[in-house]
Design a protein around this motif. Structure first.
Motif, PDB file in Angstrom:
ATOM      1  N   GLY A 150       0.772  -1.228   0.000  1.00 11.66           N
ATOM      2  CA  GLY A 150       0.000   0.000   0.000  1.00 11.66           C
ATOM      3  C   GLY A 150       0.806   1.283   0.000  1.00 11.66           C
ATOM      4  N   PRO A 151       1.771   1.443   0.928  1.00 14.16           N
ATOM      5  CA  PRO A 151       2.468   2.728   1.060  1.00 14.16           C
ATOM      6  C   PRO A 151       3.367   3.110  -0.112  1.00 14.16           C
ATOM      7  CG  PRO A 151       2.567   1.501   3.122  1.00 14.16           C
ATOM      8  CD  PRO A 151       2.065   0.554   2.076  1.00 14.16           C
ATOM      9  N   ILE A 152       3.530   2.228  -1.108  1.00 13.08           N
ATOM     10  CA  ILE A 152       4.299   2.622  -2.291  1.00 13.08           C
ATOM     11  C   ILE A 152       3.615   3.792  -2.986  1.00 13.08           C
ATOM     12  CG2 ILE A 152       5.098   1.866  -4.579  1.00 13.08           C
ATOM     13  CD1 ILE A 152       5.363  -0.960  -3.373  1.00 13.08           C
ATOM     14  N   ILE A 153       2.292   3.841  -2.901  1.00 13.43           N
ATOM     15  CA  ILE A 153       1.528   4.967  -3.450  1.00 13.43           C
ATOM     16  C   ILE A 153       1.153   5.901  -2.316  1.00 13.43           C
ATOM     17  CG2 ILE A 153      -0.595   5.661  -4.614  1.00 13.43           C
ATOM     18  CD1 ILE A 153      -0.570   3.072  -6.132  1.00 13.43           C
ATOM     19  N   ASP A 154       1.448   7.178  -2.478  1.00 14.51           N
ATOM     20  CA  ASP A 154       1.052   8.197  -1.512  1.00 14.51           C
ATOM     21  C   ASP A 154      -0.467   8.344  -1.574  1.00 14.51           C
ATOM     22  OD1 ASP A 154       0.269  10.829  -0.503  1.00 14.51           O
ATOM     23  OD2 ASP A 154       2.393  11.312  -0.434  1.00 14.51           O
ATOM     24  N   GLN A 155      -1.145   7.945  -0.506  1.00 17.80           N
ATOM     25  CA  GLN A 155      -2.606   7.911  -0.513  1.00 17.80           C
ATOM     26  C   GLN A 155      -3.217   9.284  -0.736  1.00 17.80           C
ATOM     27  OE1 GLN A 155      -4.938   5.400   2.389  1.00 17.80           O
ATOM     28  NE2 GLN A 155      -5.593   7.409   3.119  1.00 17.80           N
ATOM     29  N   ASP A 156      -2.709  10.295  -0.051  1.00 18.53           N
ATOM     30  CA  ASP A 156      -3.254  11.650  -0.209  1.00 18.53           C
ATOM     31  C   ASP A 156      -3.058  12.142  -1.635  1.00 18.53           C
ATOM     32  OD1 ASP A 156      -4.020  11.679   2.438  1.00 18.53           O
ATOM     33  OD2 ASP A 156      -2.210  12.703   3.130  1.00 18.53           O
ATOM     34  N   ALA A 157      -1.904  11.834  -2.202  1.00 20.73           N
ATOM     35  CA  ALA A 157      -1.632  12.261  -3.576  1.00 20.73           C
ATOM     36  C   ALA A 157      -2.564  11.558  -4.552  1.00 20.73           C
ATOM     37  CB  ALA A 157      -0.174  11.980  -3.933  1.00 20.73           C
ATOM     38  N   LEU A 158      -2.877  10.282  -4.295  1.00 20.90           N
ATOM     39  CA  LEU A 158      -3.800   9.545  -5.156  1.00 20.90           C
ATOM     40  C   LEU A 158      -5.190  10.161  -5.100  1.00 20.90           C
ATOM     41  CD1 LEU A 158      -4.645   7.157  -6.917  1.00 20.90           C
ATOM     42  CD2 LEU A 158      -4.935   5.816  -4.817  1.00 20.90           C
ATOM     43  N   VAL A 159      -5.655  10.462  -3.909  1.00 18.87           N
ATOM     44  CA  VAL A 159      -6.971  11.096  -3.754  1.00 18.87           C
ATOM     45  C   VAL A 159      -7.011  12.395  -4.551  1.00 18.87           C
ATOM     46  CG1 VAL A 159      -8.548  12.178  -2.118  1.00 18.87           C
ATOM     47  CG2 VAL A 159      -7.417  10.033  -1.505  1.00 18.87           C
ATOM     48  N   ASP A 160      -5.967  13.195  -4.402  1.00 20.05           N
ATOM     49  CA  ASP A 160      -5.909  14.485  -5.105  1.00 20.05           C
ATOM     50  C   ASP A 160      -5.850  14.279  -6.620  1.00 20.05           C
ATOM     51  OD1 ASP A 160      -5.424  17.493  -4.970  1.00 20.05           O
ATOM     52  OD2 ASP A 160      -3.664  16.839  -6.102  1.00 20.05           O
ATOM     53  N   ALA A 161      -5.068  13.301  -7.075  1.00 21.61           N
ATOM     54  CA  ALA A 161      -4.923  13.064  -8.514  1.00 21.61           C
ATOM     55  C   ALA A 161      -6.250  12.668  -9.148  1.00 21.61           C
ATOM     56  CB  ALA A 161      -3.880  11.984  -8.756  1.00 21.61           C
ATOM     57  N   LEU A 162      -7.033  11.860  -8.459  1.00 20.06           N
ATOM     58  CA  LEU A 162      -8.322  11.449  -8.991  1.00 20.06           C
ATOM     59  C   LEU A 162      -9.314  12.608  -8.987  1.00 20.06           C
ATOM     60  CD1 LEU A 162      -8.482   7.913  -7.387  1.00 20.06           C
ATOM     61  CD2 LEU A 162      -8.575   8.384  -9.835  1.00 20.06           C
ATOM     62  N   ARG A 163      -9.322  13.351  -7.904  1.00 21.18           N
ATOM     63  CA  ARG A 163     -10.283  14.459  -7.816  1.00 21.18           C
ATOM     64  C   ARG A 163      -9.957  15.585  -8.783  1.00 21.18           C
ATOM     65  NH1 ARG A 163     -11.201  14.073  -1.257  1.00 21.18           N
ATOM     66  NH2 ARG A 163     -12.854  12.481  -1.414  1.00 21.18           N
ATOM     67  N   GLN A 164      -8.676  15.751  -9.099  1.00 21.36           N
ATOM     68  CA  GLN A 164      -8.290  16.767 -10.079  1.00 21.36           C
ATOM     69  C   GLN A 164      -8.205  16.201 -11.501  1.00 21.36           C
ATOM     70  OE1 GLN A 164      -5.243  19.624  -9.190  1.00 21.36           O
ATOM     71  NE2 GLN A 164      -5.311  19.209  -6.993  1.00 21.36           N
ATOM     72  N   LYS A 165      -8.580  14.926 -11.659  1.00 19.36           N
ATOM     73  CA  LYS A 165      -8.589  14.249 -12.950  1.00 19.36           C
ATOM     74  C   LYS A 165      -7.221  14.260 -13.628  1.00 19.36           C
ATOM     75  CE  LYS A 165     -13.499  14.982 -13.669  1.00 19.36           C
ATOM     76  NZ  LYS A 165     -14.592  15.467 -14.549  1.00 19.36           N
ATOM     77  N   LYS A 166      -6.188  14.109 -12.786  1.00 18.19           N
ATOM     78  CA  LYS A 166      -4.839  13.968 -13.329  1.00 18.19           C
ATOM     79  C   LYS A 166      -4.651  12.591 -13.947  1.00 18.19           C
ATOM     80  CE  LYS A 166      -2.626  17.084  -9.977  1.00 18.19           C
ATOM     81  NZ  LYS A 166      -1.600  17.176  -8.912  1.00 18.19           N
ATOM     82  N   ILE A 167      -5.401  11.587 -13.446  1.00 18.73           N
ATOM     83  CA  ILE A 167      -5.373  10.242 -14.000  1.00 18.73           C
ATOM     84  C   ILE A 167      -6.805   9.770 -14.185  1.00 18.73           C
ATOM     85  CG2 ILE A 167      -3.134   9.672 -12.992  1.00 18.73           C
ATOM     86  CD1 ILE A 167      -4.635   8.072 -10.838  1.00 18.73           C
ATOM     87  N   ALA A 168      -6.965   8.645 -14.896  1.00 14.95           N
ATOM     88  CA  ALA A 168      -8.308   8.174 -15.234  1.00 14.95           C
ATOM     89  C   ALA A 168      -8.924   7.277 -14.173  1.00 14.95           C
ATOM     90  CB  ALA A 168      -8.270   7.442 -16.566  1.00 14.95           C
ATOM     91  N   GLY A 169      -8.097   6.603 -13.390  1.00 14.12           N
ATOM     92  CA  GLY A 169      -8.657   5.689 -12.403  1.00 14.12           C
ATOM     93  C   GLY A 169      -7.580   4.926 -11.669  1.00 14.12           C
ATOM     94  N   ALA A 170      -8.019   4.072 -10.739  1.00 16.75           N
ATOM     95  CA  ALA A 170      -7.076   3.321  -9.914  1.00 16.75           C
ATOM     96  C   ALA A 170      -7.687   1.994  -9.503  1.00 16.75           C
ATOM     97  CB  ALA A 170      -6.703   4.122  -8.673  1.00 16.75           C
TER      98      ALA A 170
END
Length: 253
Positions: A150-170
Motif C-alpha cells: 500500500g504505502p508505495i503509493i502516496d494515498q493523499d496524492a492519489l486522492v488528489d490526482a483522482l479528484r483533479q482528474k490527473k489520472i483516469a482511475g485506480a
C-alpha cells in the motif's frame, strides 16, 4: 515443488492483468450502476462516455519490472499485444531487451504508460514513490494499479490526482505495509470515499495471492519446509536473509 513460492507469487501477476482488463472494459462502473439499481447499461446499446477500449497496443508500465512477478506480468502483457516498459535500479541499462520489454527511466515510464503497476518491495526508497510529482507526469487517461504494498503509493496524492482528474482511475489490492490484512482499512479511510465517489476506482482486500491453487501451494510449501527442517535439510527460504533459496531445496514427493 521448489518453484512453489514463485508460482504462488505469480498469482499476484494474474491479479494485475485482471485489473488491467477490468479497467479497460468499464467493468467497475457498469457493476456499480447495477448494484445501485441503475439499469441504464442493461437497457441501452451504447456505453455513453464510459471508458471502454482494447488493451492491444496500449503501454503497460511496470515499476520495478525485472523481478520474477514483474517478468511474468510482462510476458502475459506482451502475449495480449501490449507494449511493456519497465523501470528498475538506476544501474540497469536502458533500452529494449531480447524479451521485448523496454527498460526506461522512471519519469519516462510515467509519461508513456496507459497502465502503471507497482512491483517493488516496500522500503525506504519506495515508500511514497508514486507521489504528487509522479501523478503530475502521468497521462490523464492513465490508470494506476497496486498489487504490491500500500504505502508505495502516496494515498493523499492519489486522492488528489483522482479528484483533479490527473489520472483516469485506480485499482488497489493492497493498503497497509504487510502482505495481507488484518488490520483492515479504518472505516473513515478516504479510499472508501474514493470508491463511492468515482466509478473508475476498484478496491479489493489483497485477494491477488488467494486463488485456490496458490493457497494449496502455500500449504504444500509449509509441509515441505517442516519435513526438510526435521531432516536437517535446506529450506526454501534462507533464514538469514529471508529471501527465497533458489538452490538446494529438495522437497519430497
Amino acid at each position: 515443488r521448489s518453484s512453489d513460492l514463485e508460482y504462488t507469487t505469480e498469482a499476484m501477476g494474474h491479479m494485475a492483468i485482471t485489473l488491467v482488463m477490468a479497467l479497460s472494459c468499464s467493468l467497475a462502473p457498469q457493476m456499480k450502476a447495477l448494484a445501485k439499481g441503475d439499469r441504464t447499461y442493461m437497457e441501452q446499446c451504447h456505453l455513453g462516455t464510459l471508458p471502454h477500449f482494447e488493451i492491444h497496443g496500449k503501454t503497460f508500465g511496470i515499476i520495478g519490472g525485472l523481478g520474477y512477478i514483474a517478468r511474468r506480468i510482462s510476458a502475459m502483457s506482451l502475449a495480449l499485444g501490449m507494449k511493456v516498459v519497465v523501470s528498475d535500479l538506476p544501474s540497469t541499462p536502458l533500452g529494449m531487451r531480447d524479451d521485448g520489454v523496454e527498460v526506461v527511466s522512471f519519469d519516462d515510464l510515467l509519461a508513456r504508460s496507459d497502465f502503471i503497476s507497482t512491483m517493488t518491495p516496500l522500503n525506504k526508497h519506495t515508500t511514497g514513490l508514486v507521489n504528487a510529482a509522479a501523478f503530475d507526469k502521468m497521462k490523464p487517461t492513465a490508470y494506476i494499479i497496486n498489487t504490491a504494498r500500500g504505502p508505495i503509493i502516496d494515498q493523499d496524492a492519489l486522492v488528489d490526482a483522482l479528484r483533479q482528474k490527473k489520472i483516469a482511475g485506480a485499482a488497489l489490492d493492497v493498503f497497509g505495509e504487510g502482505s495481507a490484512p488484518p488490520p483492515p482499512l479504518p472505516s473513515d479511510s478516504p479510499l472508501y470515499s474514493l470508491f463511492e465517489e468515482f466509478d473508475n476506482v476498484i478496491l479489493t482486500p489483497h485477494i491477488g495471492w488467494q486463488r485456490l491453487e496458490a493457497r494449496q501451494r502455500l500449504v504444500n510449501m509449509c509441509a515441505d519446509n517442516m519435513a526438510a527442517f526435521a531432516r536437517g535439510e535446506t529450506l526454501n527460504i534462507d533464514m538469514t536473509t529471508g529471501l527465497p533459496n533458489r538452490s538446494g531445496f529438495q522437497p519430497q514427493g
